[in-house]
Design an enzyme around this catalytic site. Structure first.
Site: not given
Ligand code: XIL
Length: 371
Positions: A265, A160
Site C-alpha cells: 500500500e 492489521e
Molecule cells: C483505506 C481506503 O483507501 C479508504 O478509501 C477508506 O476510507 C479507508 O481505508 N490500510 C488498509 C487499507 O489496509 O484498506 C486502507 O484503505 C488504508 C490503510
C-alpha cells in the site's frame, strides 16, 4: 516514445527542472515503456483502484493503469462492510466488476481483505458469542474467497492483527476467538481458494517490535501447518522519514522464514502529521497549517519525494529475490486516500502521478534507476 528516447531525453529534462518534467502520460503509455515493463523481471507493480477506475469512468486513469501496472488491489469494494452488509446478505455487484476489469486486462488481481477489524458491517461489531463470530468468519471466507477462486491470485487473508508493540490487537476476533482465529482464517481461505496465494498484511511491521509480532504470526501459521505465502508491509511512510534500515531488516527477516515479501500500500505522506502508520480510526482536525499546499507542492518537496521513492526502489531492487510485488495505494495524487485521512479535505501529493494523471519527478526517477 521508446525506451532509448526516454533515456536520452531524461537527463536533459532534469536540467531544465521538475516543472518541465511532464512529457505527457499518453506518450509514456506507449507499449513496453511502463513501470510494469521496466520492473518486469524484478517484481509486480500494482495499484489500488477505486470504483470509478475499474468501471472505466475515468479515461485518463484507465490509460495510465493499463500502461503502468500489472497488478490491482480494490481500495474498498472487497471489504466486509461492502460485500456482506447484513448477515448472510452478500453484494458482489462492485467486486464482480473489479475482478472482471482485472481479468479483461490480464492483471494479477489481489483480494483485500477477508478478516479485518475495520470497515466491518455493523452486525459483526454487535456479535457477542463465539459461535456466531466463528460462523460469520467461516461463511464469509468460503463465500467471498470461493467466488473468485482462479481469478483472484492472492488474498490478504488477515489485515492489521497487531498492535504497535507486537502484541495481538484486541479486535472482536481476538476477544471472542483467541489468537487461533488467524490460523483458522488461513486454513479456511486455503480451502475456499486452493490455488491462491495467502498473505498477512499490516502497517508499521517494519518497526522492530511490530515486526516481531508479524514473525510470531508467520511462525504460528507454519507451526499449525497453515499455508502463508507472503507478508505485506503496507508502506504508508513519510517523506524525509522513511525507515530504510528497518524496512531492509524486515525484508530479510520475513524472507528468512520462507515467505515472500510484498510492499502492498505504498504512498509517501508529504503533509504535516504527528503520528506514523495507517490506523484508519485515527483522525486529526483540519486547519490551514494542516493543509499548507492547497495549490501546488513546492518543487523542493516534490524533489524530496522523488529521492525517497528512488532510494526505496533501490532497496527493493537489492532484495528483488525476496520481493514479489510493490503496490501503490492509488493511481494518482487526486485519488489518494491521504486527501481525506487522517485529516479530511487536504490536498496531498503522495504518489507518482499528479492530479492530471501526468508523471511526476518521482516517476522518472523510478524509470531511470533501471537504465
Ligand atoms: C483505506 C481506503 O483507501 C479508504 O478509501 C477508506 O476510507 C479507508 O481505508 N490500510 C488498509 C487499507 O489496509 O484498506 C486502507 O484503505 C488504508 C490503510
Amino acid at each position: 516514445m521508446n525506451l532509448k528516447i526516454v533515456h536520452i531525453v531524461f537527463p536533459f529534462l532534469w536540467i531544465i527542472g521538475a516543472g518541465v518534467v511532464n512529457c505527457s502520460a499518453q506518450k509514456l503509455s506507449v507499449k513496453g515503456n511502463g513501470l510494469k515493463d521496466i520492473y518486469k523481471s524484478d517484481f509486480l507493480i500494482g495499484t489500488a483502484l477505486n470504483s470509478d477506475q475499474f468501471q472505466g469512468k475515468n479515461a485518463l486513469a484507465d490509460r495510465l493503469i493499463k500502461a503502468q501496472f500489472n497488478s490491482i488491489t480494490p481500495e474498498n469494494v472487497l471489504k466486509a462492510e461492502i460485500v456482506q452488509p447484513a448477515w448472510g446478505r452478500f453484494d458482489f455487484s462492485l467486486s464482480d466488476r473489479f475482478v472482471d476489469y482485472g481479468v479483461r486486462n490480464k492483471l494479477f488481481i489481489i483480494g483485500h481483505t477477508l478478516i479485518w477489524h475495520s470497515q466491518l458491517p455493523p452486525f459483526v461489531e454487535a456479535i457477542t458469542s463465539k459461535d456466531s463470530l466463528r460462523q460469520f468468519m467461516s461463511q464469509h471466507i468460503a463465500k467471498v474467497a470461493g467466488r473468485y477462486t482462479g481469478k483472484i491470485k492472492g488474498w490478504d487473508v488477515v489485515n492489521e492483527a497487531l498492535n504497535e508493540d507486537g502484541t495481538y490487537r484486541n479486535s472482536v476476533f481476538l476477544k471472542l476467538l483467541g489468537k487461533d482465529y488467524i490460523t483458522d482464517a488461513f486454513k479456511q481461505a486455503a480451502v475456499a481458494a486452493p490455488h491462491t496465494e495467502l498473505y498477512y498484511n499490516d502497517y508499521n511491521i517494519e518497526q522492530p517490535r511490530k515486526r516481531e509480532g508479524a514473525i510470531a504470526i508467520i511462525k504460528q501459521l507454519q507451526a499449525a501447518d497453515a499455508r502463508i505465502d507472503a507478508v505485506g508491509i503496507q508502506g504508508h511512510w513519510h517523506v524525509g522519514k522513511v525507515p530504510y534500515r528497518d524496512i531492509e531488516e524486515s525484508i530479510v527477516a520475513f524472507a528468512a522464514l520462507g515467505v515472500k515479501v510484498m510492499i502492498t500500500e505504498l504512498d509517501l505522506e508529504v503533509l504535516p502529521r504527528n503520528f506514523s502508520g495507517a490506523d484508519v480510526s485515527q483522525r486529526m482536525v483540519n486547519s490551514p497549517e494542516m493543509n499548507p499546499f492547497p495549490k501546488k507542492l513546492p518543487d523542493s518537496l516534490q524533489r524530496k519525494l522523488a529521492i525517497d521513492y528512488e532510494q526505496l526502489f533501490n532497496l527493493f531492487l537489492k532484495h528483488k529475490d525476496k520481493i514479489s510485488r510493490v503496490t501503490f495505494w492509488g493511481v494518482a495524487d487526486g485519488d489518494s486516500w491521504l486527501n481525506d485521512w487522517p485529516v479530511k479535505g487536504r490536498t496531498n501529493y503522495p504518489l507518482l502521478f499528479d492530479r492530471n494523471y501526468k508523471p511526476k519527478e518521482a516517476f522518472y526517477r523510478l524509470l531511470n534507476i533501471k537504465r
